[in-house]
Design a protein around this motif. Structure first.
Motif, mmCIF file in Angstrom:
data_model
loop_
_atom_site.group_PDB
_atom_site.id
_atom_site.type_symbol
_atom_site.label_atom_id
_atom_site.label_comp_id
_atom_site.label_asym_id
_atom_site.label_seq_id
_atom_site.Cartn_x
_atom_site.Cartn_y
_atom_site.Cartn_z
ATOM 1 N N ARG A 78 38.273 51.668 43.375
ATOM 2 C CA ARG A 78 37.927 50.928 42.155
ATOM 3 C C ARG A 78 36.419 50.889 41.957
ATOM 4 N NH1 ARG A 78 42.219 47.535 43.950
ATOM 5 N NH2 ARG A 78 40.715 46.167 44.979
ATOM 6 N N GLY A 79 35.647 50.860 43.063
ATOM 7 C CA GLY A 79 34.200 50.847 42.939
ATOM 8 C C GLY A 79 33.630 52.170 42.478
ATOM 9 N N ILE A 80 34.283 53.277 42.821
ATOM 10 C CA ILE A 80 33.810 54.584 42.371
ATOM 11 C C ILE A 80 34.089 54.769 40.890
ATOM 12 C CG2 ILE A 80 34.183 57.059 42.592
ATOM 13 C CD1 ILE A 80 34.677 56.643 45.550
ATOM 14 N N HIS A 81 35.306 54.595 40.501
ATOM 15 C CA HIS A 81 35.685 54.711 39.095
ATOM 16 C C HIS A 81 37.099 54.143 38.958
ATOM 17 C CE1 HIS A 81 35.113 56.408 35.036
ATOM 18 N NE2 HIS A 81 36.422 56.504 35.037
ATOM 19 N N PRO A 82 37.227 52.981 38.352
ATOM 20 C CA PRO A 82 38.563 52.365 38.254
ATOM 21 C C PRO A 82 39.532 53.266 37.494
ATOM 22 C CG PRO A 82 36.830 50.815 37.648
ATOM 23 C CD PRO A 82 36.186 52.148 37.765
ATOM 24 N N PRO A 83 40.708 53.521 38.016
ATOM 25 C CA PRO A 83 41.673 54.365 37.298
ATOM 26 C C PRO A 83 42.031 53.816 35.926
ATOM 27 C CG PRO A 83 42.331 54.062 39.596
ATOM 28 C CD PRO A 83 41.196 53.137 39.359
ATOM 29 N N ILE A 84 42.066 52.486 35.802
ATOM 30 C CA ILE A 84 42.436 51.901 34.509
ATOM 31 C C ILE A 84 41.394 52.207 33.443
ATOM 32 C CG2 ILE A 84 41.306 49.685 34.952
ATOM 33 C CD1 ILE A 84 43.644 48.336 33.569
ATOM 34 N N LEU A 85 40.131 52.435 33.879
ATOM 35 C CA LEU A 85 39.083 52.772 32.908
ATOM 36 C C LEU A 85 39.341 54.138 32.288
ATOM 37 C CD1 LEU A 85 36.421 51.760 31.715
ATOM 38 C CD2 LEU A 85 35.214 52.928 33.569
ATOM 39 N N ARG A 112 43.044 53.508 30.147
ATOM 40 C CA ARG A 112 43.120 52.589 29.010
ATOM 41 C C ARG A 112 41.790 52.354 28.315
ATOM 42 N NH1 ARG A 112 46.031 47.340 31.161
ATOM 43 N NH2 ARG A 112 45.503 46.736 29.013
ATOM 44 N N GLY A 113 40.708 52.946 28.816
ATOM 45 C CA GLY A 113 39.422 52.774 28.180
ATOM 46 C C GLY A 113 38.738 51.480 28.589
ATOM 47 N N ASP A 166 38.080 48.711 26.875
ATOM 48 C CA ASP A 166 38.730 47.477 26.438
ATOM 49 C C ASP A 166 39.833 47.075 27.418
ATOM 50 O OD1 ASP A 166 39.704 45.331 25.088
ATOM 51 O OD2 ASP A 166 39.927 46.333 23.161
ATOM 52 N N GLY A 167 40.715 48.018 27.752
ATOM 53 C CA GLY A 167 41.799 47.711 28.682
ATOM 54 C C GLY A 167 41.305 47.386 30.073
ATOM 55 N N ALA A 168 40.267 48.118 30.559
ATOM 56 C CA ALA A 168 39.744 47.854 31.894
ATOM 57 C C ALA A 168 39.104 46.473 31.963
ATOM 58 C CB ALA A 168 38.732 48.934 32.272
ATOM 59 N N LEU A 169 38.401 46.057 30.921
ATOM 60 C CA LEU A 169 37.784 44.734 30.929
ATOM 61 C C LEU A 169 38.833 43.637 30.854
ATOM 62 C CD1 LEU A 169 34.672 45.268 28.610
ATOM 63 C CD2 LEU A 169 34.735 45.124 31.108
ATOM 64 N N THR A 170 39.902 43.853 30.116
ATOM 65 C CA THR A 170 40.977 42.862 30.054
ATOM 66 C C THR A 170 41.564 42.615 31.441
ATOM 67 O OG1 THR A 170 41.515 43.531 27.784
ATOM 68 C CG2 THR A 170 43.201 42.328 29.010
#
Length: 415
Positions: A285-292, A295-296, A298-302
């Motif tokens: 998740r620290g390298i690059h969250p899969p959800i980012l 879902r982009g 907006d979705g990753a911040l939610t």
């Protein structure tokens, strides 16, 4: 010797071609200036100016190619890649471009300059070669003219030989003069016909911006690849190892008290595996969250706000998906800011605003109601500032004593 002859021939070729180019340049400049002056008060002024500058650019392009006979590198073209579609706009654009007037200045001085250089070079070289070959043709002079001042050195065979030897000694100087005249003219052409300093810096800046953008995209793609490899490779194998250990522990239960120590060891091993798996997931998740990626922003911040212990008020307005580097920079900025709020701010709530302005700038604002006093030069904020500055963005921190603390980043979206 051969190189000297080739260099001299190229120099003569350059200078003699300049005579024809100078005549064409003189006619173009005189006719163009006259036509533009006469038609400038009418609606035909802009078309006349465009026609004149088009011819000037073609002649200047020929001059750049002609200079390649002398110069080691070709003179680059200074004209913009695209021009306005409207005639008047294109005329204004050409009038404002320094290359238009530099080309015109070169074509204006080309004729007198090339006449001087070409005539001087031809006369010097012709006199030297004629003197060098004097014993071969002096016999053809009429006897009554051999005593004339101009032919006195050729009056006798002995004088002819001395003249030839002197011409042979002066031949390197004559060829040097011819090459120097051609080189000087070509270098002057390069100074006037090449892109100006401002244009060179602009083009260099654009090139660096494009290469940096490609480097950032490549770095983001590499981070996503590492994340996928860890998620699909190492993480999957650790999960499989944990399942194998659980199965072995279950089978040991059938052996009774004799396997108590082995079961204890397996339980400890399973705990270590689970700890390693949690650390690996955190690293992914620290390298690059899969959800980012999925879902982009907006979705990753939610999802990020849902896991945060503080209540967070958000205002996210993104009309479209951003570039991966932009999404990653904004996400990690917000994540790091929220982590600092939890650790140091003693805040009860936080507010996150993410939107794009009409000028194409991504604005990220994180505010908390904590006690303030954050260090703008702290290691965490310095790392975030470097990440934002790598994208041509800016990061500011406002944190007066007593609060509130506001972290604001502005990043151009045109990557």
């Amino acid at each position: 010797m051969r190189d000297m002859v080739q260099r001299t021939v190229r120099s003569l070729q350059y200078l003699l071609l300049g005579l024809a180019a100078g005549i064409g340049a003189l006619v173009t400049v005189v006719a163009g200036v006259t036509g533009c002056a006469v038609l400038g008060v009418t609606h035909l002024g802009a078309p006349a100016f465009l026609a004149t500058t088009s011819v000037v650019r073609r002649l200047a392009g020929l001059e750049r190619r002609r200079a390649a006979l002398i110069l080691p590198v070709r003179i680059p073209t200074p004209y913009p890649a695209a021009e306005a579609a409207v005639v008047s706009g294109r005329a204004r654009q050409r009038a404002a471009h320094p290359a238009t007037w530099r080309d015109t200045a070169w074509l204006t001085i080309l004729f007198p300059l090339t006449v001087f250089c070409a005539v001087l070079a031809v006369v010097v070289l012709a006199v030297d070669l004629a003197s060098l070959t004097a014993p071969a043709w002096a016999w053809a002079l009429p006897p009554e003219h051999r005593g004339d001042p101009g032919f006195m050195p050729l009056a006798t065979p002995g004088r002819q030989a001395v003249t030839a030897l002197a011409a042979l000694a002066l031949l390197p100087a004559a060829t040097w003069l011819v090459c120097a005249l051609a080189t000087g003219q070509a270098r002057l052409a390069a100074e006037l016909l090449k892109p100006g300093r401002t244009q060179q810096l602009t083009e260099r800046t654009d090139h660096l911006a494009r290469t940096r953008s490609r480097a950032i995209d490549a770095q983001a793609a590499e981070l996503r690849r590492i994340e996928r490899d860890l998620h699909d490779g190492a993480q999957a194998r650790i999960v499989a190892l944990g399942m194998a250990l659980a199965l072995a522990e279950r089978r040991l239960k059938t052996l009774g008290p004799a396997a108590d120590q082995a079961r204890a060891d397996l339980t400890a091993a399973r705990a270590d595996v689970n700890t390693a798996l949690d650390e690996l997931r955190h690293l992914v998740r620290g390298i690059h969250p899969p959800i980012l990626t999925d879902r982009g922003l907006d979705g990753a911040l939610t999802a990020l706000f849902a896991d945060h212990p503080l209540p967070i008020t958000s205002d996210i307005r993104l009309p479209r998906r951003l570039a991966p580097a932009l999404e990653a920079a904004a996400y990690f900025l917000i994540a790091e800011a929220l982590t600092n709020i939890t650790k140091h701010a003693h805040a009860t709530t936080a507010t996150v605003t993410v939107h794009t302005r009409p000028d194409g700038t991504l604005t990220v604002i994180v505010t908390d109601d904590g006690h303030g006093g954050a260090d703008p030069d702290g290691s965490g904020l310095t790392g975030l500032r470097r990440r934002i500055e790598a994208l041509d963005g800016t990061l500011t921190l406002t944190s007066p004593t007593g609060g509130p603390t506001t972290v604001q980043a502005e990043i151009p979206c045109a990557l």
